[in-house]
Design a protein around this motif. Structure first.
Motif, PDB file in Angstrom:
ATOM      1  N   ARG A  32       2.974  -3.336 -12.308  1.00  0.00           N
ATOM      2  CA  ARG A  32       2.560  -4.664 -11.860  1.00  0.00           C
ATOM      3  C   ARG A  32       3.260  -5.797 -12.596  1.00  0.00           C
ATOM      4  O   ARG A  32       3.115  -6.952 -12.220  1.00  0.00           O
ATOM      5  CB  ARG A  32       1.048  -4.810 -12.032  1.00  0.00           C
ATOM      6  N   GLY A  43       1.959  -9.565  -5.203  1.00  0.00           N
ATOM      7  CA  GLY A  43       0.545  -9.560  -5.552  1.00  0.00           C
ATOM      8  C   GLY A  43      -0.135 -10.876  -5.246  1.00  0.00           C
ATOM      9  O   GLY A  43      -1.342 -10.919  -4.987  1.00  0.00           O
ATOM     10  N   TRP A  44       0.625 -11.979  -5.272  1.00  0.00           N
ATOM     11  CA  TRP A  44       0.057 -13.274  -4.916  1.00  0.00           C
ATOM     12  C   TRP A  44      -0.410 -13.308  -3.468  1.00  0.00           C
ATOM     13  O   TRP A  44      -1.292 -14.091  -3.112  1.00  0.00           O
ATOM     14  CB  TRP A  44       1.083 -14.389  -5.148  1.00  0.00           C
ATOM     15  N   PHE A  45       0.180 -12.482  -2.623  1.00  0.00           N
ATOM     16  CA  PHE A  45      -0.176 -12.428  -1.207  1.00  0.00           C
ATOM     17  C   PHE A  45      -1.050 -11.218  -0.878  1.00  0.00           C
ATOM     18  O   PHE A  45      -1.224 -10.874   0.285  1.00  0.00           O
ATOM     19  CB  PHE A  45       1.100 -12.381  -0.352  1.00  0.00           C
ATOM     20  N   GLY A  46      -1.578 -10.579  -1.916  1.00  0.00           N
ATOM     21  CA  GLY A  46      -2.494  -9.482  -1.705  1.00  0.00           C
ATOM     22  C   GLY A  46      -1.849  -8.144  -1.404  1.00  0.00           C
ATOM     23  O   GLY A  46      -2.531  -7.220  -0.934  1.00  0.00           O
ATOM     24  N   VAL A  47      -0.556  -7.983  -1.672  1.00  0.00           N
ATOM     25  CA  VAL A  47       0.155  -6.736  -1.414  1.00  0.00           C
ATOM     26  C   VAL A  47       0.054  -5.841  -2.645  1.00  0.00           C
ATOM     27  O   VAL A  47       0.247  -6.298  -3.779  1.00  0.00           O
ATOM     28  CB  VAL A  47       1.633  -7.003  -1.052  1.00  0.00           C
ATOM     29  N   GLU A  48      -0.247  -4.565  -2.430  1.00  0.00           N
ATOM     30  CA  GLU A  48      -0.347  -3.624  -3.538  1.00  0.00           C
ATOM     31  C   GLU A  48       1.024  -3.365  -4.159  1.00  0.00           C
ATOM     32  O   GLU A  48       2.070  -3.605  -3.544  1.00  0.00           O
ATOM     33  CB  GLU A  48      -0.940  -2.299  -3.052  1.00  0.00           C
ATOM     34  N   ASN A  49       1.012  -2.868  -5.393  1.00  0.00           N
ATOM     35  CA  ASN A  49       2.258  -2.564  -6.086  1.00  0.00           C
ATOM     36  C   ASN A  49       3.059  -1.505  -5.318  1.00  0.00           C
ATOM     37  O   ASN A  49       2.497  -0.560  -4.777  1.00  0.00           O
ATOM     38  CB  ASN A  49       1.974  -2.051  -7.501  1.00  0.00           C
ATOM     39  N   ASN A  87       6.798  -7.203  -7.589  1.00  0.00           N
ATOM     40  CA  ASN A  87       5.402  -6.824  -7.403  1.00  0.00           C
ATOM     41  C   ASN A  87       4.464  -7.967  -7.785  1.00  0.00           C
ATOM     42  O   ASN A  87       3.385  -8.114  -7.195  1.00  0.00           O
ATOM     43  CB  ASN A  87       5.075  -5.591  -8.239  1.00  0.00           C
ATOM     44  N   THR A  88       4.867  -8.777  -8.756  1.00  0.00           N
ATOM     45  CA  THR A  88       4.051  -9.931  -9.124  1.00  0.00           C
ATOM     46  C   THR A  88       3.985 -10.939  -7.985  1.00  0.00           C
ATOM     47  O   THR A  88       2.913 -11.455  -7.646  1.00  0.00           O
ATOM     48  CB  THR A  88       4.625 -10.605 -10.380  1.00  0.00           C
TER      49      THR A  88
END
Length: 321
Positions: free
Chosen positions: A155, A164-170, A160-161
């Motif tokens: 993460r 992650g802001w848009f709710g996507v998994e790593n 991936n960071t």
């Protein structure tokens, strides 16, 4: 009494010039100077290029395991083995996929950057240097940055960071071939590294296009933009585009650093050079089979280059097109 006449005074005798002395030293010997300048280069070329190529060709006809001085002649067994080896044949397929991604994208990106920089009216040198600067970066360093900082599977990786802001998994970019996200990592790294170099080639070609062509097109009613680019700019870049495509294909065949450092010892996603590296320097150290694979790859590169050059008309004059 003097016997000198007026005729003698009008035309005094000239002293004969001494014969020219031969020039000695380095300045007088062009042949010696030539060999002094070119000799070290030819020696290095023969020692580090032609001798290894010849020795590799020699090893390809012998059973050479753990030795580079074999004695058992095997003929074409190594070639048969490599051509039927699924790993080596699969690596050629990997190259095909890699070339299908990298050649058109690099061509389009390099040409786009060149067109953009060529239209600038200020700070052209600055942007030209900025886009060219990644070319000086090491492929190994770039691959490690892409692997450990940008496309890290944990993460803390930049991609991936952001996702992650848009709710996507790593996403495990380099650890799972299904789906093959590793292509995005490899292609983006190669694009960043080499687009600037080919941009310089396109930029030089754009600056050599006569301005009278665009003026004549404007008089004839051609609209600036796509119409001018399609009918004037792109045809004038034919020779440069052909050279760029050939260089990109050869570079794709020779891809090694980013694959080796990004994918480590995975058995999937290996290009030909990485596969040959593990064949010749792996556990079995089969130099004979590795040399045969290198010869096959060399012949394949030459054949593709010649066919591509013939198809695109590389080296032909404008009158023969």
């Amino acid at each position: 009494m003097s016997t000198t006449t007026a005729r003698d005074l009008a035309h005094p005798s000239r002293a004969e010039a001494p014969p020219a002395r031969p020039r000695r030293g380095l300045r007088g010997s062009r042949t010696l100077s030539f060999w002094l300048f070119i000799g070290p280069f030819l020696l290095g070329l023969a020692l580090f290029v032609y001798v290894p190529i010849g020795w590799s060709l020699y090893l390809s006809f012998f059973e050479a395991r753990f030795t580079v001085t074999p004695e058992k002649f095997t003929g074409f067994e190594n070639y048969t083995y490599m051509l039927t080896d699924p790993d080596f044949v699969g690596s050629l397929g990997t190259f095909t996929v890699f070339a299908a991604f990298i050649v058109p994208t690099t061509w389009a990106l390099s040409l786009g950057l060149a067109l953009m920089v060529n239209r600038l009216r200020f700070m052209r040198g600055f942007f030209r240097s900025v886009f060219f600067l990644p070319t000086a970066c090491s492929y190994v360093a770039a691959a490690l940055i892409w692997k450990m900082s940008i496309f890290s599977g944990v993460r803390f990786g930049l991609m991936n960071t952001v996702l992650g802001w848009f709710g996507v998994e790593n996403i495990a970019w380099l650890a799972d071939p299904n789906p093959p996200w590793y292509w995005l990592v490899i292609v983006s790294a190669r694009l960043w590294l080499q687009s600037g170099f080919y941009m310089i080639l396109f930029l030089a070609a754009l600056q050599n296009i006569p301005g009278e062509l665009y003026e004549a097109a404007a008089i004839d009613g051609a609209k600036p933009g796509w119409q001018t680019f399609r009918h004037i700019t792109l045809p004038q870049l034919r020779a440069t585009s052909t050279a760029v495509v050939l260089l990109l294909l050869i570079a794709a065949y020779q891809a090694f650093d980013e694959f080796f450092n990004l994918l480590s010892k995975t058995t999937w996603g290996r290009p030909p050079l990485v596969e040959l590296y593990y064949t010749a320097l792996g556990e079995n150290q089969d130099y004979g089979a590795g040399s045969a694979g290198a010869v096959i790859l060399t012949v394949l590169i030459c054949a593709v280059t010649l066919l591509q050059g013939k198809f695109l008309g590389f080296g032909k004059g404008e009158e023969s097109k």
